[in-house]
Enzyme design. Structure first.
Site, PDB file in Angstrom:
ATOM      1  N   ASP A 212       0.887  -1.184   0.085  1.00 31.20           N
ATOM      2  CA  ASP A 212      -0.091  -0.153   0.062  1.00 31.20           C
ATOM      3  C   ASP A 212       0.945   1.251  -0.032  1.00 31.20           C
ATOM      4  O   ASP A 212       1.856   1.329   0.634  1.00 31.20           O
ATOM      5  CB  ASP A 212      -0.923   0.028   1.314  1.00 31.20           C
ATOM      6  CG  ASP A 212      -1.935   0.946   1.252  1.00 31.20           C
ATOM      7  OD1 ASP A 212      -2.784   0.867   0.390  1.00 31.20           O
ATOM      8  OD2 ASP A 212      -2.036   2.035   2.252  1.00 31.20           O
ATOM      9  N   GLU A 264      14.755 -13.996   0.602  1.00 28.66           N
ATOM     10  CA  GLU A 264      15.154 -15.347   1.462  1.00 28.66           C
ATOM     11  C   GLU A 264      13.944 -16.295   1.125  1.00 28.66           C
ATOM     12  O   GLU A 264      14.056 -17.520   1.776  1.00 28.66           O
ATOM     13  CB  GLU A 264      15.175 -15.112   2.808  1.00 28.66           C
ATOM     14  CG  GLU A 264      16.306 -14.268   3.300  1.00 28.66           C
ATOM     15  CD  GLU A 264      16.313 -13.598   4.766  1.00 28.66           C
ATOM     16  OE1 GLU A 264      15.761 -14.561   5.338  1.00 28.66           O
ATOM     17  OE2 GLU A 264      16.727 -12.708   4.863  1.00 28.66           O
TER      18      GLU A 264
HETATM   19  O1  TEU Z   1      -4.366   4.106  -1.239  1.00 34.25           O
HETATM   20  C1  TEU Z   1      -3.434   5.186  -1.546  1.00 34.25           C
HETATM   21  C2  TEU Z   1      -3.586   6.342  -2.808  1.00 34.25           C
HETATM   22  O2  TEU Z   1      -2.608   6.700  -2.979  1.00 34.25           O
HETATM   23  C3  TEU Z   1      -4.959   6.318  -3.033  1.00 34.25           C
HETATM   24  O3  TEU Z   1      -5.754   6.739  -2.049  1.00 34.25           O
HETATM   25  C4  TEU Z   1      -4.983   7.188  -4.333  1.00 34.25           C
HETATM   26  O4  TEU Z   1      -4.620   8.412  -3.827  1.00 34.25           O
HETATM   27  C5  TEU Z   1      -6.140   7.268  -4.932  1.00 34.25           C
HETATM   28  O5  TEU Z   1      -6.890   6.126  -5.264  1.00 34.25           O
HETATM   29  C6  TEU Z   1      -6.174   8.092  -6.489  1.00 34.25           C
HETATM   30  O6  TEU Z   1      -7.304   8.429  -6.798  1.00 34.25           O
HETATM   31  C7  TEU Z   1      -4.350   3.269  -0.615  1.00 34.25           C
HETATM   32  C8  TEU Z   1      -5.413   2.290  -0.420  1.00 34.25           C
HETATM   33  O7  TEU Z   1      -5.909   1.462  -2.013  1.00 34.25           O
HETATM   34  C9  TEU Z   1      -6.864   3.061  -0.080  1.00 34.25           C
HETATM   35  O8  TEU Z   1      -7.939   2.189  -0.063  1.00 34.25           O
HETATM   36  C10 TEU Z   1      -6.293   3.454   1.442  1.00 34.25           C
HETATM   37  O9  TEU Z   1      -7.591   4.208   1.647  1.00 34.25           O
HETATM   38  C11 TEU Z   1      -5.064   4.217   1.339  1.00 34.25           C
HETATM   39  O10 TEU Z   1      -3.987   3.628   0.714  1.00 34.25           O
HETATM   40  C12 TEU Z   1      -4.772   4.387   2.889  1.00 34.25           C
HETATM   41  O11 TEU Z   1      -4.359   3.295   3.412  1.00 34.25           O
END
Ligand code: TEU
Length: 528
Positions: A212, A264
């Site tokens: 993420d 690993e």
């Molecule tokens: O998303 C991160 C992220 O960068 C997105 O929110 C992006 O800005 C957006 O899709 C662009 O339009 C991740 C996860 O996929 C999201 O569900 C979470 O809310 C977020 O991280 C926080 O963990």
């Protein structure tokens, strides 16, 4: 031929080079215990469906202990299962059953932030400024004589300032919701803890991770202000030249450390969620000692136009080739509008989404599908009172991601369509989905589900898909055609308003019925 999970032939390219991953938004896939929320046992009970669909691997969104402020992306304990979704024994059972069916399992890793309920953050709140506990996050004094202005002008991705003030007057940084404090990656304990988490899941047998906000984590020294007036070049996201919050150079050292641990464990991989569109900067994440794969969101950001799509494909292929990695294609995920809706909705949206599925599945590289796209689901209008997305709460209903997270329809004529035996599902399901259920589409050879099944089977078995080269043909305006080499598969897309003649060859599969041997508008076909 499906290669058995865990039994990789060392002479072949790694399994993930051309794998079809299927993203399961755990809350919305299948509910086994009647609370209206999907869970791990629900997934286990539906593995037969996933095998029938023909995907190679799964990506499960976070199912770890969480207060669910961001539906699991706010993690309180990354090494345990939230009781809402099951328990560790249930996870092990799911993993074993998936492997028994030849389906690999990857899980989400969230290194940029924790939940505000994580024991570290709770300890930080209790500890004084300057303490070791606060060092694991980004705590700062505020600006102004009384310190009541945030330490810098950064905004949260979910709207509003990226800083929240705590009882003793200090502020902490959160690039997402206030319930998601950013970790301080200059802190050795933060590194050690992520390594523990990675090993915890790899030791249980998972096949890899989706990381993420993989362009986050590292923060620039001194946390300089962002320039709110600066406009990144067209189509660019989080360009470091304009936005110091993401894609800082220090992030690469973090990926190198992660990669060392992954190396690993033979046969495991990681895909980064890297919202960076600058080609050279994106390619840096794919260096041999960093991520195995990185989503290239260009295809998602491109409208249904053959020239624009060709440009997006070429740029993604160039990034991947330059880095010596496979391209990673995706047309939707839990954060974005579903493709049916993006391409205009209604029957036309479905036609275009079907066409794009064939385009995507014809390309060399890895593909990520998002649960429900194989049913042709669109983004649903969720009534404001039912909205559950923190982004909708902070930035307004128009930014809600809920509409793409509605539970999947399995059987029957009315909600909850066997997703759950509880009609009170966590997001309401539309009344008009009876024709879109798995049951309704399974035996219908013209259904979107049948199209995906056929496409996945051909992609996996047909020799025409061999090779990683792609050659473009000349094509009429509004259309494109490419050929995979050396396999020879030809893929034709028609985004124009008229039917077009196709290159010579036998039709393997088409997203719409041909008209006098011509490909109609809003359609794609595979030929050999
Ligand atoms: O998303 C991160 C992220 O960068 C997105 O929110 C992006 O800005 C957006 O899709 C662009 O339009 C991740 C996860 O996929 C999201 O569900 C979470 O809310 C977020 O991280 C926080 O963990």
């Amino acid at each position: 031929m499906r290669r058995a999970a865990g039994a990789r032939n060392p002479d072949e390219s790694p399994w993930w080079h051309d794998a079809v991953f299927y993203q399961i938004y755990v809350r919305s896939f299948a509910d086994s215990d009647g609370d209206g929320i999907g869970d791990l046992e629900g997934i286990r009970a539906r593995l037969g469906y996933l095998e029938l669909l023909g995907v190679d691997a799964l990506w499960l969104t976070p199912f770890y202990r969480s207060p669910m402020a961001d539906h699991g992306y706010d993690i309180a304990d990354p090494r345990d299962v939230d009781p809402l979704f099951g328990d560790l024994a249930g996870f092990d059972a799911l993993l074993a059953d998936a492997h028994a069916r030849g389906i690999r399992l990857t899980v989400d890793l969230v290194p940029n932030h924790t939940s505000d309920r994580h024991e570290w953050f709770q300890a930080a709140l209790r500890a004084p400024r300057g303490s070791r506990e606060r060092e694991r996050y980004h705590f700062r004094d505020g600006l102004g004589t009384t310190g009541d202005h945030p330490p810098n002008n950064w905004v949260s991705t979910f709207g509003g300032p990226a800083w929240t003030r705590v009882a003793d007057g200090q502020w902490y940084l959160h690039l997402f919701a206030p319930e998601q404090p950013d970790l301080n990656w200059a802190n050795a304990e933060v590194h050690a803890d992520l390594e523990r988490t990675i090993r915890f899941w790899l030791d249980r047998g998972v096949d890899g991770f989706r990381i993420d906000v993989a362009h986050g984590m590292a923060k620039p020294p001194g946390l300089p202000d962002m320039d709110h007036g600066a406009k990144p070049p067209e189509g660019a996201l989080f360009d470091i030249r304009f936005d110091p919050r993401f894609d800082n150079d220090g992030v690469h050292e973090i990926h190198q450390r992660i990669r060392k641990v992954l190396d690993e464990y033979p046969g495991v991989m990681a895909t980064g969620e890297v919202w960076v569109t600058d080609e050279a900067r994106l390619a840096r994440y794919l260096r041999p000692d960093e991520l195995h794969l990185a989503f290239d969101f260009r295809l998602i950001l491109t409208h249904f136009d053959a020239d624009a799509l060709r440009g997006a494909i070429d740029r993604s292929l160039a990034v991947a080739a330059g880095a010596g990695a496979p391209a990673t294609w995706t047309l939707s995920n839990h954060d974005l509008w579903r493709q049916v809706s993006r391409y205009g909705g209604g029957a036309q949206g479905v036609r275009r989404a079907r066409a794009m599925a064939l385009v995507e599945l014809a390309l060399p590289g890895a593909v990520y599908l998002y649960n429900g796209e194989e049913l042709g689901l669109g983004t649903v209008e969720v009534p404001p009172e039912a909205m559950a997305d923190p982004r909708a709460h902070s930035t307004g209903a128009q930014h809600s991601r809920d509409g793409s997270r509605v539970p999947l329809p399995w059987e029957g004529d009315e909600p909850p369509y066997a997703f759950s035996d509880n009609a009170d599902t966590w997001l309401p399901m539309p009344a008009d989905w009876a024709g879109l259920t798995v049951e309704a589409q399974l035996e219908d050879t013209g259904s979107t589900l049948s199209l995906y099944r056929q496409a996945l089977e051909l992609r996996q078995r047909h020799p025409a898909f061999e090779g990683t080269e792609l050659e473009w043909y000349g094509a009429p305006a509004g259309c494109f055609a490419f050929r995979r080499a050396p396999g020879g598969l030809i893929c034709v897309l028609n985004t124009s308003a008229s039917p077009i003649a196709m290159p010579p060859g036998g039709v393997l599969l088409a997203s719409a019925e041909l008209v006098d041997a011509k490909l109609p508008p809003d359609a794609a076909a595979w030929l050999v």
